[in-house]
Design an enzyme around this catalytic site. Structure first.
Site, mmCIF file in Angstrom:
data_model
loop_
_atom_site.group_PDB
_atom_site.id
_atom_site.type_symbol
_atom_site.label_atom_id
_atom_site.label_comp_id
_atom_site.label_asym_id
_atom_site.label_seq_id
_atom_site.Cartn_x
_atom_site.Cartn_y
_atom_site.Cartn_z
ATOM 1 N N HIS A 17 0.523 5.648 7.190
ATOM 2 C CA HIS A 17 -0.308 5.658 5.887
ATOM 3 C C HIS A 17 -1.084 7.097 6.390
ATOM 4 O O HIS A 17 -1.038 7.770 5.633
ATOM 5 C CB HIS A 17 -0.941 4.433 5.784
ATOM 6 N N LYS A 41 2.588 -9.806 -2.605
ATOM 7 C CA LYS A 41 2.266 -10.046 -1.101
ATOM 8 C C LYS A 41 1.365 -11.269 -1.038
ATOM 9 O O LYS A 41 0.281 -11.160 -1.053
ATOM 10 C CB LYS A 41 1.806 -8.901 -0.470
ATOM 11 N N ARG A 91 9.955 6.356 3.325
ATOM 12 C CA ARG A 91 10.624 6.152 4.587
ATOM 13 C C ARG A 91 12.209 6.302 4.727
ATOM 14 O O ARG A 91 12.547 6.912 5.468
ATOM 15 C CB ARG A 91 10.062 4.827 5.215
ATOM 16 N N SER A 129 3.222 -2.047 7.850
ATOM 17 C CA SER A 129 2.164 -3.021 7.899
ATOM 18 C C SER A 129 2.709 -4.285 8.282
ATOM 19 O O SER A 129 2.130 -4.871 9.039
ATOM 20 C CB SER A 129 1.229 -2.929 6.738
HETATM 21 P P1 ADP Z 1 3.755 -1.263 3.792
HETATM 22 O O1 ADP Z 1 5.040 -1.018 3.483
HETATM 23 O O2 ADP Z 1 3.633 -0.702 5.122
HETATM 24 O O3 ADP Z 1 2.961 -2.631 3.351
HETATM 25 P P2 ADP Z 1 1.858 -0.169 1.612
HETATM 26 O O4 ADP Z 1 2.569 -1.122 0.459
HETATM 27 O O5 ADP Z 1 0.513 -0.281 2.303
HETATM 28 O O6 ADP Z 1 2.634 -0.167 2.907
HETATM 29 O O7 ADP Z 1 2.532 1.288 1.149
HETATM 30 C C1 ADP Z 1 1.690 2.275 0.771
HETATM 31 C C2 ADP Z 1 2.317 3.471 0.782
HETATM 32 O O8 ADP Z 1 2.468 4.014 1.772
HETATM 33 C C3 ADP Z 1 3.816 3.387 0.196
HETATM 34 O O9 ADP Z 1 3.921 4.921 -0.596
HETATM 35 C C4 ADP Z 1 4.760 3.637 1.272
HETATM 36 O O10 ADP Z 1 5.951 4.132 1.147
HETATM 37 C C5 ADP Z 1 3.918 4.458 2.226
HETATM 38 N N1 ADP Z 1 4.090 4.173 3.685
HETATM 39 C C6 ADP Z 1 3.848 2.960 4.386
HETATM 40 N N2 ADP Z 1 4.280 3.104 5.618
HETATM 41 C C7 ADP Z 1 4.763 4.486 5.714
HETATM 42 C C8 ADP Z 1 5.315 5.133 6.870
HETATM 43 N N3 ADP Z 1 5.379 4.636 7.965
HETATM 44 N N4 ADP Z 1 5.386 6.508 6.713
HETATM 45 C C9 ADP Z 1 5.323 6.895 5.491
HETATM 46 N N5 ADP Z 1 4.756 6.281 4.242
HETATM 47 C C10 ADP Z 1 4.642 5.080 4.664
#
Ligand code: ADP
Length: 162
Positions: A17, A41, A91, A129
């Site tokens: 993130h 979630k 990703r 996460s």
């Molecule tokens: P997660 O899938 O880890 O629970 P979130 O729902 O908080 O993450 O995702 C928020 C944003 O951050 C989304 O656009 C997601 O694609 C991006 N994101 C999450 N992890 C990564 C990563 N490792 N690399 C790039 N973008 C990411």
């Protein structure tokens, strides 16, 4: 002034993130990291207040980045910032399917709203996460996955989680 909104559940914020947030902060004048109360979630590890506190600590180094939280639809929230662009990390192909669909839904609600995608840094392509939560719950080493400032918060929470 150009404004980007980086939405997500950030439960907890990872280095993946943070990589997207840092790169977005170089392109836009102002970046709002928006923590979504994500209804799909069901068992979050951290409350929204705890997530905000952790994000706040790790964004201190970026003066044009701030954090907010919201429990309405993202497309509605974005109306608060006319001209703002949603920036998300991509990703893998699996992210693409979901993001494509979300983008169409957002466009339906708020046709002015644009979404941009930054491809994940190769180091973080497999980082999420949920992987951090899973590893922490087994007492595994999470350094290198999340910012150092929040490792203790996650380790402490993981003891009582699951
Ligand atoms: P997660 O899938 O880890 O629970 P979130 O729902 O908080 O993450 O995702 C928020 C944003 O951050 C989304 O656009 C997601 O694609 C991006 N994101 C999450 N992890 C990564 C990563 N490792 N690399 C790039 N973008 C990411």
């Amino acid at each position: 002034m150009s404004i980007a909104i980086c939405p997500g559940s950030f439960d907890p914020i990872t280095l993946g993130h943070l990589n997207i947030i840092r790169r977005t902060s170089r392109i836009f004048d102002r970046v709002i990291v928006c923590i979504m109360h994500n209804a799909s979630k069901t068992s979050p590890m951290f409350s929204v207040e705890e997530r905000m506190d952790m994000v706040n600590r790790v964004i201190q180094r970026y003066p044009n980045v701030e954090v907010d939280a919201q429990d309405c639809l993202l497309a509605e929230y974005a109306r608060k910032y006319p001209g703002a662009v949603i920036v998300k990390g991509l990703r893998a192909a699996s992210d693409f399917e979901y993001e494509f669909q979300m983008n169409l839904i957002n466009k339906n609600i708020n046709p002015e709203l644009e979404t941009m995608f930054l491809t994940s840094d190769g180091k973080y392509t497999f980082l999420s996460s949920s992987i951090v939560r899973e590893m922490a719950s087994y007492g595994a080493d999470i350094s290198g996955l999340v910012p150092n400032e929040i490792i203790l918060d996650i380790q402490n929470k993981a003891k009582s989680w699951r």
